[in-house]
Design a protein around this motif. Structure first.
Motif, PDB file in Angstrom:
ATOM      1  N   SER A 176       0.821  -1.217   0.000  1.00 34.07           N
ATOM      2  CA  SER A 176       0.000   0.000   0.000  1.00 34.07           C
ATOM      3  C   SER A 176       0.851   1.263   0.000  1.00 34.07           C
ATOM      4  CB  SER A 176      -0.909   0.014   1.231  1.00 34.07           C
ATOM      5  OG  SER A 176      -0.171   0.377   2.399  1.00 34.07           O
ATOM      6  N   LEU A 177       2.159   1.102   0.242  1.00 33.35           N
ATOM      7  CA  LEU A 177       3.005   2.278   0.426  1.00 33.35           C
ATOM      8  C   LEU A 177       3.443   2.900  -0.898  1.00 33.35           C
ATOM      9  CD1 LEU A 177       5.225   0.956   3.381  1.00 33.35           C
ATOM     10  CD2 LEU A 177       3.186   2.379   3.520  1.00 33.35           C
ATOM     11  N   THR A 178       3.287   2.155  -1.977  1.00 35.64           N
ATOM     12  CA  THR A 178       3.687   2.681  -3.283  1.00 35.64           C
ATOM     13  C   THR A 178       2.463   2.842  -4.175  1.00 35.64           C
ATOM     14  OG1 THR A 178       5.820   1.609  -3.082  1.00 35.64           O
ATOM     15  CG2 THR A 178       5.146   2.271  -5.292  1.00 35.64           C
ATOM     16  N   LEU A 179       2.267   4.051  -4.675  1.00 37.04           N
ATOM     17  CA  LEU A 179       1.152   4.330  -5.574  1.00 37.04           C
ATOM     18  C   LEU A 179       1.693   4.414  -6.996  1.00 37.04           C
ATOM     19  CD1 LEU A 179      -0.452   7.297  -3.559  1.00 37.04           C
ATOM     20  CD2 LEU A 179      -0.589   4.829  -3.093  1.00 37.04           C
ATOM     21  N   ASN A 180       1.136   3.606  -7.873  1.00 36.09           N
ATOM     22  CA  ASN A 180       1.571   3.631  -9.271  1.00 36.09           C
ATOM     23  C   ASN A 180       0.570   4.426 -10.086  1.00 36.09           C
ATOM     24  OD1 ASN A 180       3.947   1.826  -9.127  1.00 36.09           O
ATOM     25  ND2 ASN A 180       2.407   0.370  -8.389  1.00 36.09           N
ATOM     26  N   LEU A 181       0.972   5.597 -10.490  1.00 32.48           N
ATOM     27  CA  LEU A 181       0.071   6.467 -11.246  1.00 32.48           C
ATOM     28  C   LEU A 181       0.520   6.515 -12.699  1.00 32.48           C
ATOM     29  CD1 LEU A 181      -0.194   9.476  -8.758  1.00 32.48           C
ATOM     30  CD2 LEU A 181      -1.419   7.313  -8.716  1.00 32.48           C
ATOM     31  N   THR A 182      -0.454   6.452 -13.591  1.00 33.32           N
ATOM     32  CA  THR A 182      -0.119   6.500 -15.012  1.00 33.32           C
ATOM     33  C   THR A 182      -0.884   7.633 -15.676  1.00 33.32           C
ATOM     34  OG1 THR A 182      -1.860   4.898 -15.441  1.00 33.32           O
ATOM     35  CG2 THR A 182       0.353   4.016 -15.186  1.00 33.32           C
ATOM     36  N   GLY A 183      -0.444   7.954 -16.870  1.00 30.30           N
ATOM     37  CA  GLY A 183      -1.151   8.986 -17.642  1.00 30.30           C
ATOM     38  C   GLY A 183      -0.839  10.398 -17.202  1.00 30.30           C
ATOM     39  N   ILE A 184       0.346  10.603 -16.635  1.00 26.44           N
ATOM     40  CA  ILE A 184       0.738  11.961 -16.230  1.00 26.44           C
ATOM     41  C   ILE A 184       1.407  12.634 -17.441  1.00 26.44           C
ATOM     42  CG2 ILE A 184       1.922  13.309 -14.429  1.00 26.44           C
ATOM     43  CD1 ILE A 184       0.258  11.024 -13.234  1.00 26.44           C
ATOM     44  N   PRO A 185       0.939  13.806 -17.833  1.00 24.03           N
ATOM     45  CA  PRO A 185       1.553  14.469 -18.986  1.00 24.03           C
ATOM     46  C   PRO A 185       3.055  14.687 -18.761  1.00 24.03           C
ATOM     47  CG  PRO A 185      -0.457  15.604 -18.330  1.00 24.03           C
ATOM     48  CD  PRO A 185      -0.173  14.584 -17.281  1.00 24.03           C
ATOM     49  N   VAL A 186       3.852  14.489 -19.792  1.00 21.80           N
ATOM     50  CA  VAL A 186       5.295  14.663 -19.644  1.00 21.80           C
ATOM     51  C   VAL A 186       5.591  16.118 -19.324  1.00 21.80           C
ATOM     52  CG1 VAL A 186       5.841  12.751 -21.214  1.00 21.80           C
ATOM     53  CG2 VAL A 186       5.655  15.094 -22.099  1.00 21.80           C
ATOM     54  N   GLY A 187       6.675  16.350 -18.599  1.00 23.66           N
ATOM     55  CA  GLY A 187       7.033  17.719 -18.227  1.00 23.66           C
ATOM     56  C   GLY A 187       7.889  17.730 -16.974  1.00 23.66           C
ATOM     57  N   ASN A 188       8.251  18.931 -16.564  1.00 24.94           N
ATOM     58  CA  ASN A 188       9.059  19.098 -15.359  1.00 24.94           C
ATOM     59  C   ASN A 188       8.179  19.609 -14.234  1.00 24.94           C
ATOM     60  OD1 ASN A 188      11.575  18.348 -16.479  1.00 24.94           O
ATOM     61  ND2 ASN A 188      11.623  20.341 -17.534  1.00 24.94           N
TER      62      ASN A 188
END
Lengths: 369, 252
Positions: free
Chosen positions: B100-112
């Motif tokens: 539960s300690l690691t959240l895998n998020l996808t679909g984040i727009p590339v950028g800084n």
């Protein structure tokens, strides 16, 4: 996604007609990643966005529930009705919402002082009537639910009520021969999840409007309905002695008040303070609405009074003093309670009985079968 | 006929735009956010063993630590904000469950990205409720983060034992959520990222969020457990804990 959304908008915007079917067919043909496209539609169940009319009675206040966020539809309402009477929402597969909320008694638990849950478990409170919920801002005797959509979490998960988990409920409904189709018909995404379960229950419950009592018809000047002399006297007495809390057409100001009930040591139910944590809210309960009050006995949060006469006698002579006793129950000279003669009590009860709405109590739309 | 033509025109215009998501889509990539509950910068939290001393000289051992993280957002150096889809943005962080300690998020727009923001708890005040609030119920229920006498979430569950200096060990229980509509203990915090988070296609960026357990009871507000060891629906101390949570997190 877009094509399904479009279907929703089109169907809502105008009567479904032949041309829309053609258009929808085109839309479905256009995206090859649509789920269920290979399953015959009758078996699969398709989202049907046929909105139900919700008419606010002309003598009622504005709605609290946001109908646009969860518009009741024919199929959503029907799913909600099924779920309301569905024992699978409980751990014993028996105790449905409708077990403690019986329509003939304005959805209260008839004759049960406190409500019964699974395996004979006993609650500590009297089931509240379910009607005009779309006009309420908080729910349960202490306001422990701030939104109608969230309220069913309490009875479904509480161990003395239905004692079930949402994970189990979802699994049981998914395994059921009919629910997958009913959910697909009721919701655009067709999923059996907690959001859709709760939204369907809300669609059913917001439609439960009681507004056709003798009193309402009198108020709206419908069909020359008039109150008898006794009822009229009772209404005047009610307005003098009761309406400061049981106010307006909902017959409640929706506040929480300590109405001087002696503490029952068996439960020591602190009421509103359980939600807020404020000692000043100890022993306060929500002012109940009085519609259909004739059939929602027994009375008070713990069902301690069997008759309306008992209730009025409490207000006349039975008030226990508390530091936070409601001001309306303390007279200028310091005496407690609301003065009234025996005859005045009878007249008030005559008036309260004009709030009974047989159209609602026997409305087939809300019944189990 | 006019009406039919009109409908067909609308549908055709939708058809032309409905199935070409890929052609002009923003490039996106993945981020892994790890929550690291710690005693201090040098010492990791171990349930049932590691102790810390608060400013009231109480020695505290944590037996259970869970909290809800929601409404995650990423903020770019140019100020652009990306809100992670609300529906998928509710998580229980449970120290006892490493997965539960690691959240895998996808679909984040590339950028800084230079900042990350998230809610601690569930924003139950917004009307109408979004689907995420309601679809989070089973997950929160399994983690024991749902009350069953009230329709709401426990935002944090922090339990263990405390020993005052020269005193005896006693249990403490802290469960904080919102109190109906009278008290909203939901907090949203924005954290600067120590190093700029570069989200680029083809690799998964990582963010490490450190949570200092001691700050939960010992930051802006110092809570003496000997005086108040049971904080549940406590209108005085629950908001004090919620305020402390705002300064319990840092991000790298």
């Amino acid at each position: 996604m877009l094509s399904r959304h479009t279907f929703g908008i089109l169907a809502t915007a105008m009567k479904i007609n032949y041309y829309i079917y053609v258009c929808v067919a085109l839309l479905f043909a256009s995206c090859k990643n649509e789920p269920y496209e290979d399953i015959p539609s009758q078996e699969a169940g398709e989202f049907q966005n046929v909105l139900l009319d919700f008419n606010i009675p002309s003598n009622f206040p504005a709605l609290t529930y946001d109908l646009e966020a969860n518009p009741p539809t024919e199929t959503g309402f029907e799913l909600g009705r099924r779920l309301f009477y569905e024992g699978r929402l409980a751990s014993d597969n028996v105790v449905a919402c409708g077990f403690c909320h019986i329509q003939e008694f304005a959805f209260t638990h008839h004759t049960h002082i406190i409500s019964h849950g699974v395996d004979g478990a006993l609650g500590s409170r009297n089931a509240q009537p379910l009607h005009n919920l779309a006009f309420q801002n908080e729910f349960t005797w202490d306001g422990a639910a701030i939104h109608l959509d969230m309220q069913p979490i309490i009875p479904i998960t509480n161990e003395v009520e239905m004692n079930e988990t949402f994970t189990n409920v979802i699994a049981k409904l998914q395994a059921h021969p009919e629910y997958p189709r009913l959910f697909r018909e009721a919701f655009e995404n067709g999923e059996i999840n907690s959001e859709n379960i709760l939204k369907a229950l809300s669609q059913f419950m917001v439609m439960m409007v009681t507004s056709n009592s003798k009193y309402d018809k009198f108020r709206r000047n419908e069909g020359n309905v008039t109150l008898t002399e006794n009822e009229t006297q009772g209404m005047e007495l009610f307005n003098q002695k009761c309406a400061s809390c049981h106010s307006g057409e909902l017959f409640t100001d929706q506040s929480y008040r300590n109405n001087g009930l002696a503490i029952d040591p068996q439960y020591n139910d602190i009421g509103r303070a359980r939600v807020t944590g404020f000692p000043a809210d100890n022993y306060k309960f929500k002012v109940p609405n009085l519609r259909n009050i004739e059939v929602t006995f027994p009375y008070m949060h713990d069902g301690r009074f069997a008759t309306l006469d008992d209730v009025l006698e409490h207000y006349r002579s039975g008030i226990t003093d508390f530091e936070n006793l409601d001001d309306s129950l303390r007279q200028a000279d310091g005496t407690l309670g609301i003065p009234m003669t025996d005859e005045e009590k009878v007249r008030i009860i005559d008036f309260l009985k004009t709030l009974t709405d047989a159209d609602f109590i026997f409305d087939q739309r809300f019944s189990e079968f | 006929m006019k009406k039919i033509t009109y409908i067909f025109t609308i549908v055709l215009s939708i058809l032309t735009s409905s199935c070409n998501d890929d052609s002009n889509a923003v490039e996106t990539s993945a981020v892994e956010i790890t929550f690291d509950n710690r005693i201090s910068a040098n010492q990791d939290l171990n349930l049932g063993t590691t102790a810390f001393i608060n400013q009231n000289n109480e020695s505290i051992v944590t037996n259970e630590l869970k909290y809800i993280i929601s409404n995650i957002r990423f903020i770019q150096d140019n100020g652009t904000i990306f809100e992670y889809p609300k529906e998928e943005s509710y998580f229980v962080i449970n120290e006892a469950d490493p997965s539960s300690l690691t959240l895998n998020l996808t679909g984040i727009p590339v950028g800084n990205y230079t900042q990350i923001g998230f809610g601690i708890g569930v924003d139950q005040s917004k009307y109408p409720l979004d689907g995420g609030v309601m679809n989070f119920i089973p997950k929160a229920e399994e983690a024991g983060m749902l009350w069953n006498w009230a329709a709401g979430y426990k935002f944090i569950k922090f339990e263990g034992t405390f020993t005052p200096q020269g005193g005896t060990e006693s249990p403490f229980v802290i469960h904080v959520g919102s109190h109906g509509q009278t008290l909203d203990n939901y907090k949203f915090i924005t954290l600067p990222l120590e190093n700029t988070l570069n989200i680029a296609t083809g690799n998964t960026a990582t963010v490490n969020v450190q949570t200092l357990v001691q700050n939960i009871i010992d930051a802006t507000n110092q809570i003496k457990l000997e005086d108040t060891s049971d904080i549940q629906v406590d209108p005085v101390n629950a908001p004090r804990v919620a305020t402390n949570l705002e300064s319990s997190f840092s991000a790298q």
